[in-house]
Scaffold this motif. Structure first.
Motif: not given
Length: 243
Positions: A27-35
Motif C-alpha cells: 500500500k506504500a513504501a518505507i525506507i529504513l535507515y540503518m544504525d
C-alpha cells in the motif's frame, strides 16, 4: 514474506539494499535507515515486521562507498578499539548530504519496483537524522518520518535536521532514549522549537529508562517492552499518514 537483494545506482556507485514485501501489493513504501553497525539479520527482522503490515520496506547500505566492511557485532563492536575506530571512520566519512543525495536514488528504486505512492522513513541511531533530512529534501514524496535514539538531531552542525524544519511537510515522530549523550535535553528542546515554529506536525517522546539502541534486537541496550512501545508508535504513524 519475501526479501530481494537489489542494487541501486547512485552518482557514487552501487548501493546494496534489501527490499522486503508481503505477497500482496504494497500500500506504500518505507525506507529504513540503518544504525552504525550496517546491514545484518537484526535489521532484516525489523524490516520484515514492517513489511508484514503490507508495506514495501527498503533497507539500503548507507556505508556502500566504503564496502566491503564489517560485519560488526552490535553488542561488542565498541568494546574493541580497532573496530570502534573503523565504525567511527565510516560514520564521519558518510555525510548527511551524501545520504540526502542517495535518498533520491532510493525513491527512484521504489518507483522502479512499482511502489510509486507515499513514502515513510524511519531511522535508528545515525539513521534518525537521515530519516528527518530525507523528509526535508523530498517533501512531496515523504509523508512520515521517524527517528529512534537518533543522535545530533539539533546540533550545532550545518547539516543538523532542525535547521531544515521549514522544508518538512511530513508528520514527524522522535523517540528518544531516557538518557542519551548523542541527543541531550538541550537538543530536544531546540528540535521541538524548530518543528513547532515551522508548524510541523510532530511528537517528541522520551522513553524513560531506555538506553541508546533499545529498539534494535541485537543491540546490548535492547529492551523488549520499550521496543514494543516503539512498534506501536511506528504502526500508528504510518497507518495515519501512508494510508
Amino acid at each position: 514474506m519475501a526479501k530481494r537483494d537489489i542494487q541501486i545506482k547512485t552518482s557514487d556507485g552501487l548501493v546494496k539494499a534489501g527490499l522486503f514485501r508481503s505477497a500482496a501489493q504494497a500500500k506504500a513504501a518505507i525506507i529504513l535507515y540503518m544504525d552504525a553497525f550496517g546491514l545484518r539479520p537484526a535489521l532484516d527482522q525489523m524490516a520484515e515486521r514492517l513489511a508484514g503490515d503490507n508495506y514495501a520496506v527498503l533497507v539500503p547500505d548507507i556505508f556502500y562507498r566504503n564496502a566491503p566492511y564489517g560485519p560488526f557485532e552490535a553488542k561488542t563492536a565498541f568494546s574493541d578499539e580497532k573496530r570502534k575506530a573503523v565504525i567511527m571512520g565510516l560514520l564521519s566519512g558518510t555525510t548527511q548530504d551524501m545520504t540526502i543525495r542517495d535518498s533520491g536514488a532510493f525513491l527512484d528504486a521504489l518507483d522502479a519496483e512499482g511502489v510509486a505512492g507515499p513514502v515513510g522513513t524511519v531511522g535508528y541511531c545515525m539513521g534518525g537524522a537521515r530519516a528527518l533530512n530525507a523528509a526535508a529534501a523530498y517533501p512531496g514524496r515523504i509523508l512520515a518520518a521517524a527517528s529512534f535514539h537518533g543522535g545530533n538531531l539539533a546540533s550545532d552542525a550545518a547539516d543538523s535536521p532542525h535547521l531544515k524544519a521549514a522544508s518538512i511537510k511530513a508528520r514527524v515522530y522522535v523517540g528518544t532514549a531516557g538518557v542519551d549523550r548523542s541527543f541531550p535535553p538541550e537538543q530536544s528542546a531546540r528540535l521541538a522549537e524548530a518543528l513547532r515554529t515551522a508548524e510541523v506536525d510532530h511528537v517528541i517522546e522520551n522513553y524513560a529508562g531506555m538506553a541508546h539502541g533499545w529498539c534494535v534486537p541485537d543491540h546490548s541496550a535492547f529492551d523488549a517492552t520499550g521496543a514494543e512501545r516503539h512498534w506501536k508508535r511506528l504502526a500508528t504513524l504510518f497507518a495515519e499518514t501512508l494510508g
